[in-house]
Design a protein around this motif. Sequence first.
Motif, short mmCIF file in Angstrom:
data_model
loop_
_atom_site.label_atom_id
_atom_site.label_comp_id
_atom_site.label_asym_id
_atom_site.label_seq_id
_atom_site.Cartn_x
_atom_site.Cartn_y
_atom_site.Cartn_z
N ALA A 1 -3.17 -0.91 8.94
CA ALA A 1 -1.73 -1.15 8.79
C ALA A 1 -1.19 -0.33 7.62
O ALA A 1 -1.89 -0.10 6.64
N ALA A 2 0.06 0.10 7.73
CA ALA A 2 0.70 0.78 6.60
C ALA A 2 0.86 -0.23 5.47
O ALA A 2 1.17 -1.40 5.71
N ALA A 3 0.65 0.23 4.23
CA ALA A 3 0.75 -0.68 3.07
C ALA A 3 2.15 -1.27 2.95
O ALA A 3 2.33 -2.35 2.41
N GLY A 4 3.16 -0.56 3.49
CA GLY A 4 4.54 -1.05 3.40
C GLY A 4 4.91 -2.03 4.50
O GLY A 4 6.01 -2.59 4.48
N GLU A 5 4.01 -2.24 5.47
CA GLU A 5 4.35 -3.09 6.63
C GLU A 5 4.66 -4.54 6.25
O GLU A 5 5.66 -5.09 6.71
N ASP B 1 5.93 -5.75 3.56
CA ASP B 1 7.25 -5.76 2.93
C ASP B 1 8.34 -5.69 4.01
O ASP B 1 9.30 -6.46 3.99
N ARG B 2 8.15 -4.77 4.98
CA ARG B 2 9.17 -4.62 6.03
C ARG B 2 9.33 -5.91 6.83
O ARG B 2 10.45 -6.34 7.13
N VAL B 3 8.20 -6.53 7.18
CA VAL B 3 8.24 -7.75 7.99
C VAL B 3 8.97 -8.86 7.24
O VAL B 3 9.86 -9.53 7.78
N ALA B 4 8.60 -9.06 5.96
CA ALA B 4 9.23 -10.13 5.17
C ALA B 4 10.71 -9.85 4.99
O ALA B 4 11.55 -10.75 5.09
N ARG B 5 11.06 -8.59 4.75
CA ARG B 5 12.45 -8.22 4.49
C ARG B 5 13.33 -8.48 5.72
O ARG B 5 14.46 -8.96 5.61
N ARG B 6 12.78 -8.17 6.89
CA ARG B 6 13.56 -8.39 8.11
C ARG B 6 13.83 -9.89 8.29
O ARG B 6 14.96 -10.30 8.54
N LEU B 7 12.78 -10.70 8.15
CA LEU B 7 12.96 -12.15 8.34
C LEU B 7 13.90 -12.75 7.30
O LEU B 7 14.72 -13.60 7.62
#
Length: 460
Positions: free
Chosen positions: A344-348, A350-356
């Motif tokens: 997985a990308a290390a930024g994934e 963060d992206r998931v939490a940010r969207r939710l």
Amino acid sequence: MTNRIWIPPLLLLLLAAPAVRADEDADLAEDLKARRQKVLAAIGEEGVLVLRSRPPARFSNDVDYPFREDNDLHYLTGLNQPNTVLLMSGRPIGSLGHAVIFTATSRGAGSSLGNPLPTRAEVAAQSGLAEPAILGTQELEATFRKALGVRGKGSKLPAGRVLHYNTMQAAREGVAENDPVQAIAMELQKDRSSGRRVRPARRILAPLRTIKSPYEIACIRKAIHATAVGLDAAMRAIRPGQFEYEVDALITYHCRRLGCEGMAFPCIVGSGPNSCQPHYTLNRRCIENGELVVIDVGGDYRHYAADITRTVPANGEFTPRQRSVYELVLRAQEAAIEVVKPGAAAGEPDRVARRLLGEGLVALGLARNTREAMRYCPHGFSHPLGMDVHDVPVRTLAPGMVVTIEPGVYLREEDLGIRIEDDVLVTAQGREVLSSAVPKTVEAIEALMATGRGAESARR
Ligand SMILES: [Mn+2]
């Protein structure tokens, strides 16, 4: 009456026998050899690498303040000695071999009032180098020149030779320009033919430090365990009228008691308005009824950090408003943890939490769109963890990496800040949440805090 108090599993963990330090020393010794081999492979035959201690963080007359060795130097030597230099060379340096340590050593019973210096034999045993490769700092300049193939002043770096040394960092930290290593490195850097062959040593160390060995993971587990015990005690103890520093002291006490050298970073105990200052460390305020308290803490065990955050209600019960925002952050945190896996990308996360969080904040009526909602989420939600709390950055997750997952929402208008942070090991199969012993659901936190209040009323 203590027999009426529910004892959660964490308290039982507290009683577990600690790992024997001698075993840890042996594991570290194995690691040190392997790490130095990897450095030699990375710098090649023409490479020379120098690491040095950083200055102590605090000075005062006649006082030895706690000293913590530079992470890269400790990573390759296992030492914790001020004024120490490690010199490594792809070509053996005469009969000294590929690695030499320069440090002050004791010749026997010391006359100093402070901490005793180690003997050469002790430095050799700790680092795993042979005793002849442990020298005093007065031999540094000649040995360094010999390794580099740079004789007198003005002589150039031989063709192909590369020096890996953090010149800029040393200058920033006050290493004098007439220091032999600094002077030679700076002179070479100014030279047109060799300037580009003086490179920061941290570029060699960074990729090695991203994947943690079993020994390193064991140290991180110890740091997390001590921190978890401290958080458990803090949750039982917190009540309105207590000062933030009391919570800090309780957690620090348990970390020290369980073998941590200290805290990996100053404790963050932010109540009420301070819960909205993600890096607040003053910890001077009196905690008031009805507020939330953000507790972001981590012990430092043998140079490895924990980094755990919990947010709890001062009086032991979340208000409906606090609960609704808390559960949103918790959902985002759990979803972000789920995407931690090799490849997985290390930024994934963060992206998931940010969207939710974006969607949730819009649903709560706090923002018109997810973009606007990000004003309540001012910091990154994940970082690697290791010797540095914010460890060497990585791009893609791989087994043996440890990352934190820490979404946060800060509603300044309401003095309502919430952050939930766990430490997650990337495994071949996916992940292991190393800090899972610390309660984080609303129900579990309220139950644990009720235990503390029960104990208090029983004492009265
Ligand atoms: Mn963190």
